[in-house]
Write a protein that holds these residues in place. Structure first.
Motif, PDB file in Angstrom:
ATOM      1  N   THR A   1      -1.912 -11.285   6.861  1.00 45.29           N
ATOM      2  CA  THR A   1      -1.018 -10.126   6.903  1.00 45.29           C
ATOM      3  C   THR A   1       0.333 -10.428   6.646  1.00 45.29           C
ATOM      4  OG1 THR A   1      -0.855  -8.090   8.104  1.00 45.29           O
ATOM      5  CG2 THR A   1      -0.854 -10.093   9.283  1.00 45.29           C
TER       6      THR A   1
ATOM      7  N   GLN B   1       1.006  -1.312  -0.102  1.00 46.98           N
ATOM      8  CA  GLN B   1      -0.027  -0.024   0.061  1.00 46.98           C
ATOM      9  C   GLN B   1       0.736   1.217   0.120  1.00 46.98           C
ATOM     10  OE1 GLN B   1      -3.455  -0.366  -0.225  1.00 46.98           O
ATOM     11  NE2 GLN B   1      -2.928  -2.548  -0.076  1.00 46.98           N
TER      12      GLN B   1
ATOM     13  N   TYR C   1       1.280   2.510   7.022  1.00 49.28           N
ATOM     14  CA  TYR C   1       1.977   1.055   6.842  1.00 49.28           C
ATOM     15  C   TYR C   1       1.679   0.381   5.559  1.00 49.28           C
ATOM     16  CZ  TYR C   1       1.646   1.376  11.851  1.00 49.28           C
ATOM     17  OH  TYR C   1       1.366   1.980  13.280  1.00 49.28           O
TER      18      TYR C   1
ATOM     19  N   ASN D   1      -2.069   6.875   5.796  1.00 51.78           N
ATOM     20  CA  ASN D   1      -1.630   5.488   5.840  1.00 51.78           C
ATOM     21  C   ASN D   1      -0.282   5.265   5.973  1.00 51.78           C
ATOM     22  OD1 ASN D   1      -1.868   2.663   5.218  1.00 51.78           O
ATOM     23  ND2 ASN D   1      -0.999   2.906   3.178  1.00 51.78           N
TER      24      ASN D   1
ATOM     25  N   HIS E   1      -1.434  -4.286   5.226  1.00 52.11           N
ATOM     26  CA  HIS E   1      -2.614  -4.302   6.414  1.00 52.11           C
ATOM     27  C   HIS E   1      -2.916  -5.720   6.383  1.00 52.11           C
ATOM     28  CE1 HIS E   1      -3.200  -0.039   6.070  1.00 52.11           C
ATOM     29  NE2 HIS E   1      -2.551  -0.040   4.906  1.00 52.11           N
TER      30      HIS E   1
END
Length: 513
Positions: free
Chosen positions: A164, A135, A143, A141, A146
């Motif tokens: 994950t 991502q 990270y 955001n 996710h």
């Protein structure tokens, strides 16, 4: 089946239909409410149960990935992955763990807690793609990877699958959580709600039955009272209690019934007074009329010897005296019918002889064609039959046209006599009124030879025999047709209508008009 029984059955069907409609409406409302409430309750409970189980499983899985999977060496062995997967699964019973990493590019190694239960093939491809997708890191955001989850079904059993990837390099972990226990709990809840809905439906039907009984009982009483009122029981009243709309309706019914009873009583009293007046007047007129008739007959015998200037006046007096005498007799006969005191004097009659005698007595043999076979025997009142025939044939000769044809036949248990003339027929607007009392087709000629009672008396004499007379025009437009229908045996009816306490004496036979 009698008329009363049929009426009672129809009333019962209508009453049951209304009750059924009330019960059905109550049941539908209760069913809709119960199903809606049960559906909402099931949906809320389902979401609550699944969300609680899902959040707990995902929280444990995230925590284990942070503590155990993240602590693995940079290039773990298959045994390392296997050991970590088993430890993660044992720390939170109820789900299986799958860890995937690469020691060399393109050579993945896999460790799982239960090879028979959870393998990579059990993870939906779409979920694998989302978990492996990096991502973009931005203000909203922080990270690159996710935690993603998905509900799926494996061999008919519902599961929660989540996955994950360790940020900064590390294995990818997947978790498989069985939702079978939650499904069983929700199935039990659905059964409980279904049973509750069924009980609510039964309860609503019973409640509707009680409510329908409460509502329909006064309606049924009102219907029974209305039927009695329609049958002539004008003293029918309802017991009124309460202040609701049905009570107001009952009070209105009682007021209407009382007003109707009073009006009918007043009309009956006036009708009785009028009938008594006509009867008394007719009776009182008979004595002076007898004397006047005798004088008129003497004057008629001496008319040829009187002054030619006086003779026309004498003939006029004689004619009008006879007309007045006929009118009085007809009025007395009508009064008997109205008072219900007219009675039959029955005898066995040869119809052909009776019709011939009627025609011969009035010198109509040359103007009437008779089609009747001798030997047709009936049991009726010969005097009243003579009155009927005299009026029908006389009316045809006076207002129709020659020749007048009289046909007599037997149809089953009925005597049928048809009188047909060859005149202009009866105007369509006059046809419905030919049997009305004092009705004359021409309003411009209120004074004529007839009294307007002849056909009315003929109809009454037919009715007292339980018969009828109908009038119509010939289909070819050539004259009018009167059809008399009488039962072949009026014995039983004669006994029913006989009244020996008649206050008005039976009148003598004469030539009706």
């Amino acid at each position: 089946m009698s008329t009363a029984v049929r009426r009672s059955l129809l009333a019962g069907l209508r009453w049951t239909s209304l009750r059924l409609r009330l019960v059905v409406v109550f049941a539908l409302v209760a069913l809709t409410a119960a199903v809606s409430a049960s559906g909402i309750a099931y949906w809320l409970n389902r979401e609550a149960v699944l969300t609680r189980t899902q959040d707990a499983a995902l929280g444990d899985f995230r925590q284990e990935m942070q503590t155990r999977a993240a602590s693995l060496p940079p290039r773990p062995s298959k045994e390392d992955l296997q050991t970590a997967a088993v430890q993660m699964a044992s720390s939170s019973p109820g789900y299986s763990v799958l860890l995937i990493d690469e020691r060399d590019p393109g050579k993945p190694i896999v460790g799982n807690s239960d090879l028979d239960t959870f393998t990579r093939s059990n993870v939906p491809p779409s979920l694998q793609k989302q978990v492996s997708k990096k991502q973009p890191v931005k203000a909203g955001n922080k990270y690159e990877y996710h935690l993603f989850w998905q509900r799926t079904s494996i061999r008919g059993t519902p599961y929660l699958v989540a996955g994950t990837k360790i940020i900064g390099g590390g294995p990818t972990g997947y978790m498989l959580k069985s939702l079978d226990q939650e499904r069983q709990d929700l199935s039990s809840l659905a059964w409980s709600l279904g049973i509750a809905t069924a009980l609510a439906l039964v309860g609503s039907a019973l409640l509707a039955q009680a409510a329908a009984t409460t509502v329909l009982r006064p309606v049924q009483r009102l219907g029974d009272a209305a039927r009695k009122l329609g049958e002539g029981k004008l003293d029918t009243r309802l017991v009124v209690s309460g202040t609701d709309e049905l009570a107001d309706l009952s009070r209105t019914f009682n007021k209407t019934a009382g007003s109707l009873e009073k009006k009918v009583a007043d009309m009956s009293a006036r009708e009785e007074a009028s009938r008594r007046f006509v009867a008394d007047m007719s009776h009182e007129l008979r004595t002076p009329l007898t004397a006047i008739t005798a004088v008129a007959e003497v004057l008629e015998e001496e008319a040829d010897s009187l002054d030619p200037m006086i003779a026309p006046a004498v003939h006029l007096v004689v004619s009008e005296t006879r007309r007045l005498n006929d009118l009085v007799e007809n009025l007395m006969e009508v009064t008997r019918f109205d008072a219900g005191t007219a009675r039959l004097v029955l005898d066995d009659v040869d119809v052909a002889d009776q019709v011939t005698a009627c025609i011969d007595a009035r010198a109509w043999l040359d103007a009437v064609d008779l089609d009747a076979e001798r030997g047709m025997m009936v049991r009726l009142d010969p005097r009243r039959l003579d009155v009927i025939l005299a009026n029908l044939i006389g009316n045809a000769l006076k207002h129709g046209g020659s020749p007048v044809r009289v046909s007599v036949r037997i149809e089953g248990e009925e005597l049928v006599i048809e009188v047909r003339d060859h005149g202009p027929g009866i105007p369509e607007d006059v046809l419905p009124h030919v049997f009305d009392r004092f009705y004359k087709a021409s309003a411009s000629r209120p004074r004529s030879e007839g009294s307007g009672l002849g056909l009315s008396i003929a109809m009454e004499n037919a009715h007292i025999h339980n018969g009828d007379i109908t009038a119509r025009n010939s289909p070819d437009g050539d004259g009018a047709i009167f059809v008399l229908r009488l039962p072949r045996d009026a014995e039983a009816l004669g006994r029913d209508t006989e009244d020996h306490d008649a206050p008005i004496p039976d009148h003598q036979e004469d030539d009706p008009t």
